[in-house]
Every structure is written in C-alpha cells, then in structure tokens.
Design a protein around this motif. Structure first.
Motif, PDB file in Angstrom:
ATOM      1  N   PRO A  46       0.837  -1.199   0.000  1.00  0.00           N
ATOM      2  CA  PRO A  46       0.000   0.000   0.000  1.00  0.00           C
ATOM      3  C   PRO A  46       0.875   1.254   0.000  1.00  0.00           C
ATOM      4  N   CYS A  47       0.569   2.179  -0.908  1.00  0.00           N
ATOM      5  CA  CYS A  47       1.453   3.333  -1.099  1.00  0.00           C
ATOM      6  C   CYS A  47       0.863   4.655  -0.617  1.00  0.00           C
ATOM      7  N   ALA A  48      -0.414   4.693  -0.237  1.00  0.00           N
ATOM      8  CA  ALA A  48      -1.075   5.958   0.071  1.00  0.00           C
ATOM      9  C   ALA A  48      -0.493   6.672   1.285  1.00  0.00           C
ATOM     10  N   MET A  49       0.125   5.939   2.209  1.00  0.00           N
ATOM     11  CA  MET A  49       0.682   6.553   3.408  1.00  0.00           C
ATOM     12  C   MET A  49       2.212   6.588   3.380  1.00  0.00           C
ATOM     13  N   LEU A  50       2.802   6.313   2.216  1.00  0.00           N
ATOM     14  CA  LEU A  50       4.255   6.305   2.085  1.00  0.00           C
ATOM     15  C   LEU A  50       4.712   7.445   1.179  1.00  0.00           C
ATOM     16  N   THR A  51       5.889   7.988   1.450  1.00  0.00           N
ATOM     17  CA  THR A  51       6.483   8.966   0.558  1.00  0.00           C
ATOM     18  C   THR A  51       7.072   8.237  -0.650  1.00  0.00           C
ATOM     19  N   PRO A  52       7.334   8.950  -1.738  1.00  0.00           N
ATOM     20  CA  PRO A  52       7.974   8.287  -2.885  1.00  0.00           C
ATOM     21  C   PRO A  52       9.276   7.586  -2.511  1.00  0.00           C
ATOM     22  N   GLU A  53      10.069   8.185  -1.657  1.00  0.00           N
ATOM     23  CA  GLU A  53      11.329   7.550  -1.275  1.00  0.00           C
ATOM     24  C   GLU A  53      11.086   6.294  -0.451  1.00  0.00           C
ATOM     25  N   GLN A  54      10.094   6.318   0.419  1.00  0.00           N
ATOM     26  CA  GLN A  54       9.762   5.119   1.183  1.00  0.00           C
ATOM     27  C   GLN A  54       9.278   4.009   0.261  1.00  0.00           C
ATOM     28  N   ILE A  55       8.486   4.356  -0.750  1.00  0.00           N
ATOM     29  CA  ILE A  55       8.027   3.358  -1.714  1.00  0.00           C
ATOM     30  C   ILE A  55       9.223   2.751  -2.435  1.00  0.00           C
ATOM     31  N   ARG A  56      10.151   3.598  -2.860  1.00  0.00           N
ATOM     32  CA  ARG A  56      11.358   3.087  -3.537  1.00  0.00           C
ATOM     33  C   ARG A  56      12.119   2.111  -2.645  1.00  0.00           C
ATOM     34  N   GLN A  57      12.272   2.467  -1.385  1.00  0.00           N
ATOM     35  CA  GLN A  57      13.027   1.614  -0.460  1.00  0.00           C
ATOM     36  C   GLN A  57      12.329   0.281  -0.245  1.00  0.00           C
ATOM     37  N   GLU A  58      10.996   0.314  -0.083  1.00  0.00           N
ATOM     38  CA  GLU A  58      10.251  -0.927   0.121  1.00  0.00           C
ATOM     39  C   GLU A  58      10.310  -1.810  -1.119  1.00  0.00           C
ATOM     40  N   VAL A  59      10.141  -1.205  -2.285  1.00  0.00           N
ATOM     41  CA  VAL A  59      10.192  -1.984  -3.521  1.00  0.00           C
ATOM     42  C   VAL A  59      11.584  -2.576  -3.712  1.00  0.00           C
ATOM     43  N   GLN A  60      12.613  -1.813  -3.400  1.00  0.00           N
ATOM     44  CA  GLN A  60      13.977  -2.339  -3.526  1.00  0.00           C
ATOM     45  C   GLN A  60      14.170  -3.559  -2.633  1.00  0.00           C
ATOM     46  N   ALA A  61      13.672  -3.470  -1.397  1.00  0.00           N
ATOM     47  CA  ALA A  61      13.801  -4.600  -0.468  1.00  0.00           C
ATOM     48  C   ALA A  61      13.046  -5.821  -0.994  1.00  0.00           C
ATOM     49  N   ILE A  62      11.870  -5.583  -1.557  1.00  0.00           N
ATOM     50  CA  ILE A  62      11.067  -6.692  -2.080  1.00  0.00           C
ATOM     51  C   ILE A  62      11.746  -7.313  -3.295  1.00  0.00           C
ATOM     52  N   ARG A  63      12.222  -6.488  -4.213  1.00  0.00           N
ATOM     53  CA  ARG A  63      12.865  -6.989  -5.430  1.00  0.00           C
ATOM     54  C   ARG A  63      14.151  -7.755  -5.132  1.00  0.00           C
ATOM     55  N   GLN A  64      14.843  -7.354  -4.088  1.00  0.00           N
ATOM     56  CA  GLN A  64      16.070  -8.068  -3.722  1.00  0.00           C
ATOM     57  C   GLN A  64      15.768  -9.447  -3.144  1.00  0.00           C
ATOM     58  N   ALA A  65      14.567  -9.602  -2.584  1.00  0.00           N
ATOM     59  CA  ALA A  65      14.221 -10.857  -1.911  1.00  0.00           C
ATOM     60  C   ALA A  65      13.460 -11.835  -2.789  1.00  0.00           C
ATOM     61  N   THR A  66      12.759 -11.329  -3.819  1.00  0.00           N
ATOM     62  CA  THR A  66      11.956 -12.215  -4.652  1.00  0.00           C
ATOM     63  C   THR A  66      11.776 -11.607  -6.039  1.00  0.00           C
ATOM     64  N   SER A  67      11.655 -12.474  -7.031  1.00  0.00           N
ATOM     65  CA  SER A  67      11.392 -12.024  -8.396  1.00  0.00           C
ATOM     66  C   SER A  67       9.917 -12.187  -8.758  1.00  0.00           C
ATOM     67  N   ALA A  68       9.105 -12.525  -7.786  1.00  0.00           N
ATOM     68  CA  ALA A  68       7.682 -12.727  -8.026  1.00  0.00           C
ATOM     69  C   ALA A  68       6.994 -11.410  -8.377  1.00  0.00           C
ATOM     70  N   PRO A  69       5.853 -11.463  -9.050  1.00  0.00           N
ATOM     71  CA  PRO A  69       5.107 -10.241  -9.374  1.00  0.00           C
ATOM     72  C   PRO A  69       4.751  -9.444  -8.118  1.00  0.00           C
ATOM     73  N   LEU A  70       4.693  -8.127  -8.283  1.00  0.00           N
ATOM     74  CA  LEU A  70       4.435  -7.206  -7.174  1.00  0.00           C
ATOM     75  C   LEU A  70       3.264  -6.297  -7.522  1.00  0.00           C
ATOM     76  N   ASN A  71       2.405  -6.072  -6.546  1.00  0.00           N
ATOM     77  CA  ASN A  71       1.272  -5.159  -6.690  1.00  0.00           C
ATOM     78  C   ASN A  71       1.529  -3.898  -5.874  1.00  0.00           C
ATOM     79  N   LEU A  72       1.497  -2.739  -6.519  1.00  0.00           N
ATOM     80  CA  LEU A  72       1.525  -1.461  -5.811  1.00  0.00           C
ATOM     81  C   LEU A  72       0.111  -0.911  -5.798  1.00  0.00           C
ATOM     82  N   ASN A  73      -0.358  -0.521  -4.615  1.00  0.00           N
ATOM     83  CA  ASN A  73      -1.735  -0.064  -4.445  1.00  0.00           C
ATOM     84  C   ASN A  73      -1.774   1.425  -4.124  1.00  0.00           C
TER      85      ASN A  73
END
Length: 354
Positions: A46-73
C-alpha cells in the motif's frame, strides 16, 4: 498446486496461487509482501501513506528478496477543499476527550493525510515498473491510467456494487475486486456516497461475475479455506484477504490493535467515518460508541483523523482506528508464508473433493 479449476487470475498476474494479500495501509510491511510472494500469492504494497522515497526503499527490499510479481496499491480520491468551520465543529465535538485525557486542545490540529494517485505517483510507477497496479476509490484520470497501462502493468480496482464493476471494466480494469460489505478497512465506494448501496460478498460476487467479462477477485468476510471455496463456487477466480494477514507476525499493528483483533467478537465491527472521513470497517471502540460510528461532523477524507491524533497518542485503544473485517474470529496465528500456503492447500483439497 496447478489444479485450480479457474486459472484466469494466475495466468493474468503470473502468480501460482489465487490468493492476494490485501494492501493494508499502515500495517503491511515489505516482509509481509515478500512472504506472500514467496508462497506463490500476490503481495501488495500500500502506497497511500508512504512517501515516494519510502516506496522506492520498500520496492527495492522486495525486489532483492523475490522475483515474483508485485502489486503497488494507490488511492484515487480527490483532496477536499479546506473547510475551517467544519474542522472547528469536529474538534469541538472532541473537546471533552481532550480535557479528560489532558491533551492540548488549543494546539494546532495535526494534519491527517492519504496521498492520492497523481503525476508523481505515475512517474514512480513508470520508474519502478510493478507487474500489477491496484487502485481504491475508482481509477485515476484517463491520461494517468493510460501511462500506467503503457508500462505493461495489469490494473485492478475494487467495486462495492455491480454498477461500479461495470464502470471499472469500461474504463480499462484487467480484473475487478468485488469487495463485499463484510470487508475491513475503507469501503471502495466511488460512484455514490450512500452506504445503503453496499452489498454483502455472497450476493455481490456472482452478480459482478455475471455483469463483466474480466476475472473477478472476491474480498470481504473470507478468512479461511471455506471462504475461498465459496468464492470459487460463486464464480470468482481468486480471493483477496486483508484481516487474515493482520494476525501474522509480519503485520505492523499497535499493541491495542493486536489485542482487539484477538478479543473482539464477530459482531463488534462497524463502518465508521470518524477516523478518516470516509466509511471504513473497524472494531468498535469508545469514540465510535459514544459519538456514533458515522458522524456528519467528521471532515471529508482524509482530514478527519487529524483532530483525533492527540487523543490517539494518549489512548490508542479508544481513539485509534482498529481496522478489521467481520471474519476476524477466523484469524490464524501463522507467519504470512505459512498462512498463504495453508489456506491454498486446504482450499484446494476441499475443491478437489467436491
């Protein structure tokens, strides 16, 4: 687990299990998303309560851990015009609580905000290129939606009525989340503000399935394998679970919310606009009981929560939103990976026996 009778969502989103982790703003962590993705479901950030930089950091952490599809809301609301008079009336209604708890009533009111999807959000999607982008409260303006779809992302959004589902299909959704009245958190309602239009999951899902050509994802009141089986029987191609994931250790919930989830009865949730200005289902607490869960005094979304923040700081149990759906008593105390796999295995066993 490839024996699912309906694989449209699996094929569309590139996932292994027809289970979507609901995007729980404020409670979802990258650890939860990673665990669900690794299990074969769809993890949602969920992105509505995150800043753009926080979203980038979370996505980076997710991408480093898995190559599975990701949903941004993202949320698709319009920010309201300032209304000082309404804000003052709302705060005045809360003044007795300020006095009781020793909060500073005369201090400036904190700002409560949820960011709507805008040009910055769109550019972030273009940069991060999630496989799926989901929306709440409708869809963004056509030009922004076209840019999202141009990235190759599949687009999901939630409907609380058949009319909303048809509108979403006509405006480019690849799949529709049919969110019944039982669901926790914010209602996705966007074509009307009349809560009398809201429909329960059992009635809503088959009617939406009949009304649209795109796959349908059932949400609301689904907390165990029986609910998943029922959703498939109604014509859904997948399910989205929110409250179930609040019971996982990966969920970021307060001690008060944690305690309420584990002690509240099935009958102790209600729709309320007190905490954000928009109807959302949560566990009934003191402020909901005493003011009434729906108040015309509450400022428009997302501003209502500001005046409650000083009270929440003093007493979270009585003055914070404790989002939960009506199936909260079905919650399992399992890590997110195990919960996803267990629900899928149990549901598949039941479906294959039927």
């Amino acid at each position: 687990m490839s024996q699912w009778s309906d694989t449209r969502i699996l094929d569309l989103l590139g996932i292994q299990l027809p289970i979507i982790q609901g995007p729980l703003a404020g409670a979802t962590t990258s650890a939860m998303v990673i665990a669900v993705a690794r299990a074969g479901g769809l993890g949602s950030l969920p992105c509505a309560m995150l800043t753009p930089e926080q979203i980038r950091q979370e996505v980076q952490a997710i991408r480093q851990a898995t190559s599975a599809p990701l949903n941004l809301n993202f949320f698709c609301h319009q920010m309201p015009a300032p209304d000082a008079e309404r804000a003052a009336r709302w705060k005045a209604a809360l003044e007795p609580y300020y006095r009781e708890l020793g909060a500073d009533f005369d201090a400036p009111t904190p700002v409560s905000s949820r960011a709507p999807f805008d040009l910055v959000s769109c550019e972030l999607v273009e940069e991060l290129r999630p496989e799926i982008v989901s929306f709440h409260f409708g869809l963004p303006e056509p030009a922004l939606l076209a840019r999202v779809k141009a990235t190759g992302a599949k687009v999901l959004s939630s409907a609380s009525t058949v009319d909303e589902a048809i509108w979403l299909e006509q405006h480019g959704c690849d799949a529709i989340i049919a969110m019944g009245y039982e669901a926790g958190g914010h209602r996705p309602i966007f074509l009307s503000d009349d809560l009398n239009t809201q429909v329960g999951t059992m009635a809503l899902v088959p009617q939406i399935v009949d009304a649209v050509q795109v796959p349908v994802i059932a949400a609301g009141g689904i907390g165990d394998a029986r609910g998943i089986v029922a959703a498939f029987a109604l014509g859904a191609s997948a399910v989205q679970l929110g409250t179930a994931y609040l019971f996982t250790p990966e969920a970021k919930v307060s001690a008060a919310h944690h305690r309420a989830l584990r002690t509240a009865k099935d009958s102790q949730t209600a729709l309320t606009n007190l905490f954000t200005g928009r109807p959302a289902r949560g566990i009934v607490n003191r402020v909901m009981r005493e003011i009434g869960p729906i108040s015309p005094l509450a400022p428009a979304f997302p501003l209502a929560g500001g005046a409650l923040m000083p009270l929440r700081a003093k007493d979270e149990a009585d003055f914070a939103n404790l989002w939960a759906g009506q199936a909260l008593r079905l919650g399992l105390e399992l890590p997110a990976f195990e919960l996803t796999r267990t629900l899928a295995e149990q549901a598949l066993a039941k479906l294959n026996r039927s």
